[in-house]
Design a protein around this motif. Structure first.
Motif, PDB file in Angstrom:
ATOM      1  N   VAL A  96      31.596  53.923  48.411  1.00  0.00           N
ATOM      2  CA  VAL A  96      31.712  54.105  46.965  1.00  0.00           C
ATOM      3  C   VAL A  96      32.988  53.423  46.491  1.00  0.00           C
ATOM      4  CG1 VAL A  96      30.351  56.220  46.870  1.00  0.00           C
ATOM      5  CG2 VAL A  96      32.814  56.370  47.221  1.00  0.00           C
ATOM      6  N   VAL A  97      32.928  52.831  45.304  1.00  0.00           N
ATOM      7  CA  VAL A  97      34.059  52.102  44.735  1.00  0.00           C
ATOM      8  C   VAL A  97      34.208  52.534  43.283  1.00  0.00           C
ATOM      9  CG1 VAL A  97      35.088  49.845  44.305  1.00  0.00           C
ATOM     10  CG2 VAL A  97      33.522  50.142  46.246  1.00  0.00           C
ATOM     11  N   GLY A  98      35.305  53.194  42.956  1.00  0.00           N
ATOM     12  CA  GLY A  98      35.545  53.655  41.598  1.00  0.00           C
ATOM     13  C   GLY A  98      36.622  52.848  40.901  1.00  0.00           C
ATOM     14  N   GLN A  99      36.297  52.254  39.768  1.00  0.00           N
ATOM     15  CA  GLN A  99      37.254  51.532  38.932  1.00  0.00           C
ATOM     16  C   GLN A  99      37.897  50.344  39.645  1.00  0.00           C
ATOM     17  OE1 GLN A  99      36.038  53.972  36.391  1.00  0.00           O
ATOM     18  NE2 GLN A  99      37.779  52.873  35.585  1.00  0.00           N
ATOM     19  N   ALA A 100      37.237  49.745  40.626  1.00  0.00           N
ATOM     20  CA  ALA A 100      37.934  48.730  41.417  1.00  0.00           C
ATOM     21  C   ALA A 100      37.098  47.506  41.755  1.00  0.00           C
ATOM     22  CB  ALA A 100      38.456  49.357  42.717  1.00  0.00           C
ATOM     23  N   TRP A 101      35.780  47.565  41.596  1.00  0.00           N
ATOM     24  CA  TRP A 101      34.958  46.444  42.084  1.00  0.00           C
ATOM     25  C   TRP A 101      35.285  45.137  41.367  1.00  0.00           C
ATOM     26  CZ3 TRP A 101      32.394  45.935  46.407  1.00  0.00           C
ATOM     27  CH2 TRP A 101      31.514  44.850  46.557  1.00  0.00           C
ATOM     28  N   GLY A 137      42.571  59.375  44.912  1.00  0.00           N
ATOM     29  CA  GLY A 137      41.505  60.200  45.463  1.00  0.00           C
ATOM     30  C   GLY A 137      40.651  60.953  44.470  1.00  0.00           C
ATOM     31  N   LYS A 138      40.622  60.536  43.215  1.00  0.00           N
ATOM     32  CA  LYS A 138      39.768  61.244  42.254  1.00  0.00           C
ATOM     33  C   LYS A 138      38.301  61.219  42.681  1.00  0.00           C
ATOM     34  CE  LYS A 138      42.432  61.277  37.994  1.00  0.00           C
ATOM     35  NZ  LYS A 138      42.274  62.722  37.716  1.00  0.00           N
ATOM     36  N   LEU A 139      37.806  60.057  43.048  1.00  0.00           N
ATOM     37  CA  LEU A 139      36.417  59.973  43.490  1.00  0.00           C
ATOM     38  C   LEU A 139      36.243  60.594  44.860  1.00  0.00           C
ATOM     39  CD1 LEU A 139      33.546  59.059  42.991  1.00  0.00           C
ATOM     40  CD2 LEU A 139      34.189  56.745  43.728  1.00  0.00           C
ATOM     41  N   VAL A 160      28.323  61.355  40.570  1.00  0.00           N
ATOM     42  CA  VAL A 160      28.810  61.339  41.957  1.00  0.00           C
ATOM     43  C   VAL A 160      27.656  61.594  42.918  1.00  0.00           C
ATOM     44  CG1 VAL A 160      30.381  62.402  43.614  1.00  0.00           C
ATOM     45  CG2 VAL A 160      31.120  62.030  41.260  1.00  0.00           C
ATOM     46  N   ALA A 161      26.792  62.548  42.589  1.00  0.00           N
ATOM     47  CA  ALA A 161      25.634  62.819  43.437  1.00  0.00           C
ATOM     48  C   ALA A 161      24.723  61.603  43.522  1.00  0.00           C
ATOM     49  CB  ALA A 161      24.871  64.026  42.891  1.00  0.00           C
ATOM     50  N   PHE A 162      24.567  60.880  42.415  1.00  0.00           N
ATOM     51  CA  PHE A 162      23.776  59.644  42.411  1.00  0.00           C
ATOM     52  C   PHE A 162      24.403  58.599  43.334  1.00  0.00           C
ATOM     53  CE2 PHE A 162      23.463  55.395  40.301  1.00  0.00           C
ATOM     54  CZ  PHE A 162      22.120  55.151  40.533  1.00  0.00           C
ATOM     55  N   LEU A 163      25.727  58.496  43.329  1.00  0.00           N
ATOM     56  CA  LEU A 163      26.420  57.489  44.130  1.00  0.00           C
ATOM     57  C   LEU A 163      26.229  57.707  45.624  1.00  0.00           C
ATOM     58  CD1 LEU A 163      29.845  57.256  42.259  1.00  0.00           C
ATOM     59  CD2 LEU A 163      28.129  55.443  42.410  1.00  0.00           C
ATOM     60  N   PRO A 209      40.564  59.828  34.092  1.00  0.00           N
ATOM     61  CA  PRO A 209      39.454  60.793  34.082  1.00  0.00           C
ATOM     62  C   PRO A 209      38.800  60.950  35.447  1.00  0.00           C
ATOM     63  CG  PRO A 209      38.765  58.708  33.115  1.00  0.00           C
ATOM     64  CD  PRO A 209      40.255  58.600  33.317  1.00  0.00           C
ATOM     65  N   ASP A 210      38.230  62.126  35.651  1.00  0.00           N
ATOM     66  CA  ASP A 210      37.405  62.372  36.822  1.00  0.00           C
ATOM     67  C   ASP A 210      36.018  61.755  36.596  1.00  0.00           C
ATOM     68  OD1 ASP A 210      39.338  63.855  38.302  1.00  0.00           O
ATOM     69  OD2 ASP A 210      38.936  65.577  37.008  1.00  0.00           O
ATOM     70  N   TYR A 211      35.113  61.993  37.527  1.00  0.00           N
ATOM     71  CA  TYR A 211      33.759  61.445  37.429  1.00  0.00           C
ATOM     72  C   TYR A 211      32.752  62.583  37.270  1.00  0.00           C
ATOM     73  CZ  TYR A 211      35.974  57.201  39.070  1.00  0.00           C
ATOM     74  OH  TYR A 211      36.804  56.109  39.177  1.00  0.00           O
ATOM     75  N   PRO A 212      31.763  62.429  36.394  1.00  0.00           N
ATOM     76  CA  PRO A 212      30.759  63.487  36.218  1.00  0.00           C
ATOM     77  C   PRO A 212      30.036  63.785  37.539  1.00  0.00           C
ATOM     78  CG  PRO A 212      30.585  61.851  34.465  1.00  0.00           C
ATOM     79  CD  PRO A 212      31.531  61.290  35.475  1.00  0.00           C
ATOM     80  N   ALA A 213      29.783  65.075  37.756  1.00  0.00           N
ATOM     81  CA  ALA A 213      29.211  65.506  39.030  1.00  0.00           C
ATOM     82  C   ALA A 213      27.853  64.867  39.303  1.00  0.00           C
ATOM     83  CB  ALA A 213      29.092  67.032  39.050  1.00  0.00           C
ATOM     84  N   ALA A 214      27.025  64.739  38.267  1.00  0.00           N
ATOM     85  CA  ALA A 214      25.699  64.161  38.474  1.00  0.00           C
ATOM     86  C   ALA A 214      25.785  62.698  38.885  1.00  0.00           C
ATOM     87  CB  ALA A 214      24.859  64.307  37.201  1.00  0.00           C
TER      88      ALA A 214
END
Length: 244
Positions: free
Chosen positions: A102-107, A49-51, A31-34, A24-29
């Motif tokens: 930013v770290v997506g699905q990996a921390w 590169g999804k994030l 991403v803006a928070f991140l 899945p992608d990430y919700p736009a709101a």
């Protein structure tokens, strides 16, 4: 996203294209928070590169780091950004060179104390670390059973834990967002094929997992009479901390 460090980090390159297609992608709101008001953003453990693409869509400069060159090759086909092979424990960037990481699905893959020091090193003063996970909403019974199928009979935890960031970063701020992703049965089978347990399993076991996913999907109500897909519910949880 690919694991940002650890011994198994490169195994995801075997399913890189599939990973990019069905994860899945990430919700736009979220991403803006991140990223907040950051200009130059490091996507650490960037995978395909999804994030990174979501961050770039906000007009930010993106640098991508991942331990698997195959993942970065797919990222480069979709997004023209600076790319480096590296890990969270050894980030191949100069000191104070980015405004946000930013770290997506990996921390959860990293050696946390070492990674925190490296993140703090590459962040400019006042810069931020944003950590995010898309997790299937295991409060829904069929989704929890799907997790058992994906995880060799063991359901995953229903919540993710806030990262332990020590004294160099502030206590993280938390945001959660619930949403659904329409998935065909074939999509669900492909999603199973990108799980770390399934990637490492033999061909016979992968076929067993695929069959179990199809049996479970047959018990779930479709979106409508004309749309046979199912709505897979997700919770996206994000944590943002600032470099002191």
């Amino acid at each position: 996203m690919t694991p940002a460090g650890g011994a198994g980090a490169r195994r995801f390159g075997e399913v890189a294209a599939l990973y990019d297609a069905v994860r899945p992608d990430y919700p736009a709101a979220t991403v803006a928070f991140l990223v907040g008001d950051a200009h130059r953003v490091l996507d650490l453990g960037a995978g395909t590169g999804k994030l990174a693409r979501a961050v770039a869509s906000l007009g930010r400069e993106v640098v991508a780091v991942d331990p698997d060159a195959r993942m970065l090759d797919i990222l480069g086909e979709r997004l023209d950004v600076e790319r480096h092979v590296g890990t969270a424990e050894r980030i191949p960037l100069a000191d104070a060179s980015v405004d946000a990481v930013v770290v997506g699905q990996a921390w959860h893959w990293v050696d946390e104390p070492v990674a925190v020091r490296e993140v703090a090193r590459v962040l400019r003063p006042g810069g931020t670390l944003g950590v995010v996970w898309n997790t299937r909403d295991e409060s829904v019974p069929w989704v929890r059973e799907l997790g058992r199928v994906f995880g060799d009979g063991v359901a995953p935890p229903t919540r993710v834990a806030a990262p332990e960031l020590g004294g160099v970063l502030t206590t993280p701020e938390h945001r959660a967002e619930r949403w659904t992703l329409p998935m065909s049965v074939d999509d669900l089978v492909a999603l199973a094929a990108t799980r770390s347990y399934v990637v490492e399993a033999g061909e016979e076991r992968r076929a067993q997992v695929a069959a179990a996913v199809r049996r479970l999907a047959a018990t779930v109500a479709p979106r409508s009479a004309t749309d046979p897909r199912v709505d897979l519910p997700y919770v996206t949880e994000a944590f943002v901390a600032r470099r002191r």
